[in-house]
Design a protein around this motif. Structure first.
Motif, PDB file in Angstrom:
ATOM      1  N   THR A  70      16.799 -18.487 -29.559  1.00  8.63           N
ATOM      2  CA  THR A  70      17.011 -17.372 -30.274  1.00  8.63           C
ATOM      3  C   THR A  70      18.407 -17.325 -30.742  1.00  8.63           C
ATOM      4  OG1 THR A  70      15.432 -16.027 -29.490  1.00  8.63           O
ATOM      5  CG2 THR A  70      17.143 -14.715 -30.780  1.00  8.63           C
ATOM      6  N   GLY A  71      18.858 -17.466 -32.113  1.00  9.55           N
ATOM      7  CA  GLY A  71      20.125 -17.278 -32.797  1.00  9.55           C
ATOM      8  C   GLY A  71      20.841 -18.326 -32.739  1.00  9.55           C
ATOM      9  N   LEU A  72      20.544 -19.597 -32.420  1.00 14.06           N
ATOM     10  CA  LEU A  72      21.108 -20.591 -32.417  1.00 14.06           C
ATOM     11  C   LEU A  72      21.053 -21.256 -33.803  1.00 14.06           C
ATOM     12  CD1 LEU A  72      22.361 -22.727 -30.724  1.00 14.06           C
ATOM     13  CD2 LEU A  72      20.295 -24.079 -30.739  1.00 14.06           C
ATOM     14  N   PRO A  73      22.351 -21.644 -34.565  1.00 11.55           N
ATOM     15  CA  PRO A  73      22.130 -22.206 -35.849  1.00 11.55           C
ATOM     16  C   PRO A  73      21.667 -23.452 -35.895  1.00 11.55           C
ATOM     17  CG  PRO A  73      24.301 -21.045 -35.534  1.00 11.55           C
ATOM     18  CD  PRO A  73      23.411 -20.927 -34.166  1.00 11.55           C
ATOM     19  N   HIS A  74      20.765 -24.129 -36.821  1.00 10.45           N
ATOM     20  CA  HIS A  74      20.427 -25.159 -36.843  1.00 10.45           C
ATOM     21  C   HIS A  74      19.926 -25.800 -38.206  1.00 10.45           C
ATOM     22  CE1 HIS A  74      16.765 -22.665 -36.307  1.00 10.45           C
ATOM     23  NE2 HIS A  74      16.147 -23.665 -37.046  1.00 10.45           N
ATOM     24  N   ARG A  75      19.643 -27.114 -38.403  1.00 14.37           N
ATOM     25  CA  ARG A  75      19.280 -27.666 -39.899  1.00 14.37           C
ATOM     26  C   ARG A  75      18.247 -28.631 -39.300  1.00 14.37           C
ATOM     27  NH1 ARG A  75      23.605 -29.139 -41.106  1.00 14.37           N
ATOM     28  NH2 ARG A  75      23.422 -31.492 -40.812  1.00 14.37           N
ATOM     29  N   THR A  76      17.127 -28.643 -40.163  1.00 16.29           N
ATOM     30  CA  THR A  76      15.984 -29.570 -39.731  1.00 16.29           C
ATOM     31  C   THR A  76      15.757 -30.436 -41.254  1.00 16.29           C
ATOM     32  OG1 THR A  76      15.110 -27.943 -38.277  1.00 16.29           O
ATOM     33  CG2 THR A  76      13.559 -29.651 -39.139  1.00 16.29           C
TER      34      THR A  76
END
Length: 283
Positions: A70-76
């Motif tokens: 939860t709350g972890l910035p990421h890009r896919t």
């Protein structure tokens, strides 16, 4: 070639306790960096995904998934396109699952449960069947084995992206650090230093891991061992089999028979003795 951005759908409701989203992502498309108010598991049913998180980027195949707390910035995104599933999991349902981003192996059972959860998503759970599927998914996630062997990928805008994309498209490419340094406008030593600093390993080690990653992708698509060895640039089938067995602890044939995702993680302390073998020419 540049990458295109996909906007996330608006009005996302929190999971209760799991929501499954099925989506196709075209080649060279990605979602912008974002975070959720719930846990997420990212998994490609087919194709491969690139996932960027905490300053690192890596590629996952259909034998792998990524757990994002939860709350972890990421890009896919995806270099070549993929069909993927996102499992959104409420905080309370995710108790006991990792508190940091984790790449893990996807067993055949977990894959089947994800497919089934997608098929029944949104249906009224009159007899409790959906709840049982959800419980089994959570059980499988808690039993999943973390993988040390994810394929690192350059961060967006890195000068190394051209190199890695070219080698991913053509893993038999024989060019070494000196030739690639000229291509990228830097010395061989500078390329080696930048690659290790950004990717956490040498170019030689990365190419070896890339070939292992591509081997599983190619054989999963129906190529036999001999054709896979040629596609990857090995001088012989036996050289490919040896390299695969050294890293995976079993032959390519045995791996594909079992499709055992847990074979990505070798028990600590295990060791495979090496002997001279002709591998692809590389830097």
């Amino acid at each position: 070639m540049t990458w295109e951005t996909i906007e996330a759908p608006p009005g996302l409701a929190p999971p209760r306790p799991i929501t499954v989203r099925a989506q196709a992502i075209p080649a060279r498309h990605s979602f912008p960096e974002h975070a959720h108010r719930w846990h997420q598991m990212v998994y490609a049913i087919s194709g491969v995904l690139t996932v960027a998180v905490e300053g690192h980027s890596f590629v996952i195949s259909p034998e792998q998934a990524v757990w994002l707390p939860t709350g972890l910035p990421h890009r896919t995104g995806s270099l070549l396109g993929a069909e993927f599933r996102s499992l959104w999991i409420a905080d309370e349902a995710g108790r006991g699952l990792p508190a940091s981003p984790t790449v893990f192996g996807v067993t055949p059972l977990l894959k089947a449960l994800i497919v089934e959860a997608t098929a029944i998503e949104g249906e009224e759970d009159r007899d409790g069947y959906a709840g049982r599927v959800t419980s089994l998914i959570l059980d499988q996630l808690r039993r999943a084995q973390a993988l040390p062997g994810a394929l690192p990928w350059p961060r967006g805008g890195s000068s190394l992206t051209l190199l890695c994309e070219a080698l991913y498209a053509s893993p038999a490419d024989p060019r070494g650090p000196e030739a690639w340094g000229r291509e990228l406008g830097m010395s061989e030593r500078t390329l080696a230093r930048r690659f290790e600093a950004e990717m956490g390993m040498s170019l030689r080690s990365w190419r070896r891991r890339l070939r292992l990653f591509k081997a599983i992708e190619l054989m999963g698509g129906g190529l036999d061992v001999t054709r896979t060895a040629l596609e990857l640039g090995y001088g012989s089938t036996s050289a490919f089999v040896y390299a695969f067995r050294t890293d995976m602890g079993c032959s390519p044939q045995a791996y594909m028979r079992g499709r055992g995702a847990d074979r990505f993680a070798r028990p600590q302390g295990s060791r495979v003795e090496r002997s001279p073998v002709r591998e692809p020419r590389q830097g």
